[in-house]
Design an enzyme around this catalytic site. Sequence first.
Site, short mmCIF file in Angstrom:
data_model
loop_
_atom_site.label_atom_id
_atom_site.label_comp_id
_atom_site.label_asym_id
_atom_site.label_seq_id
_atom_site.Cartn_x
_atom_site.Cartn_y
_atom_site.Cartn_z
N ARG A 1 -3.03 -15.70 8.27
CA ARG A 1 -2.92 -16.54 9.47
C ARG A 1 -3.96 -16.57 10.51
NH1 ARG A 1 -3.13 -13.21 14.31
NH2 ARG A 1 -1.44 -11.60 14.34
N ARG B 1 0.29 -20.53 15.55
CA ARG B 1 -0.02 -19.49 14.61
C ARG B 1 -0.16 -20.44 13.31
NH1 ARG B 1 1.25 -13.75 15.49
NH2 ARG B 1 -0.02 -13.43 17.44
N CYS C 1 -2.40 -12.05 23.36
CA CYS C 1 -2.56 -10.58 23.07
C CYS C 1 -4.20 -10.42 22.68
CB CYS C 1 -1.85 -10.04 21.75
SG CYS C 1 -1.71 -8.29 21.59
N THR D 1 -5.31 -8.25 20.89
CA THR D 1 -5.61 -7.67 19.54
C THR D 1 -5.97 -8.81 18.62
OG1 THR D 1 -3.34 -7.95 18.98
CG2 THR D 1 -4.17 -5.82 19.63
N ARG E 1 -5.50 -12.69 10.58
CA ARG E 1 -4.81 -11.53 9.97
C ARG E 1 -4.67 -11.79 8.69
NH1 ARG E 1 -0.23 -8.07 9.09
NH2 ARG E 1 1.48 -9.61 9.64
N ARG F 1 1.92 -2.26 8.45
CA ARG F 1 2.99 -2.51 9.09
C ARG F 1 4.23 -2.62 8.31
NH1 ARG F 1 1.32 -7.84 12.83
NH2 ARG F 1 -0.07 -6.87 13.79
N GLU G 1 5.14 -6.70 12.43
CA GLU G 1 4.87 -5.48 13.52
C GLU G 1 6.11 -4.84 14.04
OE1 GLU G 1 3.36 -7.35 16.99
OE2 GLU G 1 1.63 -5.51 17.13
P1 ADP Z 1 1.80 -11.92 12.40
O1 ADP Z 1 1.25 -11.23 13.75
O2 ADP Z 1 0.68 -12.04 11.40
O3 ADP Z 1 2.48 -13.27 12.78
P2 ADP Z 1 3.93 -10.18 12.12
O4 ADP Z 1 3.69 -8.78 11.85
O5 ADP Z 1 4.78 -10.83 13.24
O6 ADP Z 1 2.83 -11.02 11.83
O7 ADP Z 1 5.03 -10.80 10.72
C1 ADP Z 1 5.24 -12.11 10.85
C2 ADP Z 1 6.07 -12.56 9.39
O8 ADP Z 1 4.91 -12.55 8.40
C3 ADP Z 1 7.04 -11.13 9.35
O9 ADP Z 1 8.22 -11.85 8.62
C4 ADP Z 1 6.28 -10.68 7.85
O10 ADP Z 1 6.97 -9.96 6.80
C5 ADP Z 1 5.55 -11.91 7.23
N1 ADP Z 1 4.44 -11.45 6.41
C6 ADP Z 1 3.30 -10.85 6.87
N2 ADP Z 1 2.28 -10.67 5.84
C7 ADP Z 1 3.15 -11.12 4.83
C8 ADP Z 1 2.81 -11.34 3.37
N3 ADP Z 1 1.42 -11.08 2.89
N4 ADP Z 1 3.68 -11.84 2.44
C9 ADP Z 1 4.76 -12.38 3.08
N5 ADP Z 1 5.19 -12.21 4.45
C10 ADP Z 1 4.29 -11.62 5.18
N1 IOM Z 2 0.15 -8.56 19.13
C1 IOM Z 2 1.37 -7.81 19.83
N2 IOM Z 2 2.47 -8.17 19.35
N3 IOM Z 2 1.28 -6.40 19.66
C2 IOM Z 2 -0.02 -5.85 19.60
C3 IOM Z 2 2.19 -5.71 20.63
C4 IOM Z 2 1.92 -4.08 20.77
O1 IOM Z 2 2.11 -3.55 20.03
O2 IOM Z 2 1.31 -3.83 21.68
#
Ligand code: ADP
Ligand code: IOM
Length: 520
Positions: free
Chosen positions: A290, A393, A435, A437, A444, A473, A478
């Site tokens: 993403r 995203r 953010c 990060t 990512r 994660r 996250e």
């Molecule tokens: P991001 O910051 O990349 O948007 P999050 O940690 O908020 O990621 O995760 C968003 C969603 O993407 C979650 O439901 C997570 O399970 C899903 N996800 C992340 N990586 C994968 C993957 N490799 N396969 C399937 N789902 C994924």
């Molecule tokens: N990107 C953001 N959601 N994350 C880094 C939050 C945090 O843990 O501080």
Amino acid sequence: MFALWYLSLALDEIRKRLGWTSIFDIFKSNKIATDRAIEQKPEPIKVPTPKTPEPAKPAPVVQPEAKPTPPPKPAPKPDPPKPKAESPSAPPTAEPIKNVTPKISSAESMDRKIFGASKNLENGESKPKANIKEATSSFLEGEGQAPPTFTQTKTMTLRNKSDTMVDAAVLQKLEDGFAKLAASDSKSLLKKYLTKEVFDNLKNKKTPSFGSTLLDVIQSGLENHDSGVGIYAPDAEAYSVFSELFDPIIEDYHGGFKKTDKHPARDFGDVSTFTNVDPNNEFVVSTRVRCGRSLQGYPFNPCLSEAQYKEMEEKVSSTLSGLEGELKGKFYPLTGMEKAVQQQLIDDHFLFKEGDRFLQAANACRYWPSGRGIYHNDNKTFLVWCNEEDHLRIISMQMGGDLGEVYRRLVSAVNEIEKRIPFSHDDRLGFLTFCPTNLGTTIRASVHIKVPKLAANKAKLEEVASKYNLQVRGTRGEHTEAEGGIYDISNKRRMGLTEYQAVKEMYDGITELIKLEKSL
Ligand code: ADP
Ligand code: IOM
């Protein structure tokens, strides 16, 4: 003669006491009125005067510990009234730019790049300013979607010297929050880098265009001591005004991206070079890449009005409706989406979760679900989130470990979308995101992976992963835990390297982890 003069004086005194008007007075007042009428021609362009601000509400105390995820807010509150534009001939005067990092020429030039100054600054349109202040006041009220009060109108006169000062209530909130954070065992980067000296240097600063304070930057980390990072940029100028805090956090998170470094130009590399990370389908459940993007001309979440959220949603959905081939799909707004459908999309890892306390504390969930939504193609291998943490995203994902296929799809989607919508980019920081990060490439690349032997000791798994610049994660992303032994492992840093290198970092690291798992 003397008697006559004395008599006239006495008569005049009687007239004054009785409140009568003399002929001379009548003449005098008519003359002033006439003179004013003459002076007032031609009439100047009238600038609407902002209403007198309402007094600030008292600030509740910062919650020291993490709160459980609150339920989603039921309905959006009405959009705050738009602040009236100031005189078109008077563009906003930014605070003297003392705090910018040397690489960013000036806060104003950054703002021009980011917010489409032609729209917001040159036209004297001060619309977004109201909301950042409102965001601060909402936090003070302990309520994410409080109606606009004094702060909204107050921002319209931000250029006034006294308004560049940070409110006493905000300062108090900062002092209390800082003391609690300092006394906590928080592992956040915020705690690590917000020393007393940095705190004192920054606590009285505000961003020039939006009036964002240090509280707007750190409130998520003050409320959530379990944050990984704990800070957000309420508006892009925050990256320069509060650079004393952002820079070391950026350097730490992105593996050594120094304040003197410049993020490389966008380079997706040769998309045909990645192959399947797990050709025998033994470990990798699914693969996802993403990136985040911010729409030029709009500030970040805490500064957006509900009208802007809706406008952006409309822009995004109509733009994406023009995509063809495997990217062809449909936009599904969150507003009106059935709860069961929404939950299924979340459970299947396609949609962002709701009620994220880290984002809520950063004032990033206002007017929810207004302006939020998801676009996806029929087989849900290409998806776009609208207005969650970032404006956009852009996501490519599928079952199995074919990173080559996933990456190729992402790159073609980003290229198509970039032809249609301009995104905010900074010479030093790369693509701009809410953010820190996610700055730079914003990439990512992750796998959902089962490595039971390595994961027998979670701390060990994290240690090995970090050797390859990878981040671990939980299954739902996250701040979640692993379910059924499935971990989400991705490249950690996104700045100081190209898009291709960021994905390669994940590819190489996962290849090593799989080798290690096999060897155990
Ligand atoms: P991001 O910051 O990349 O948007 P999050 O940690 O908020 O990621 O995760 C968003 C969603 O993407 C979650 O439901 C997570 O399970 C899903 N996800 C992340 N990586 C994968 C993957 N490799 N396969 C399937 N789902 C994924
Ligand atoms: N990107 C953001 N959601 N994350 C880094 C939050 C945090 O843990 O501080």
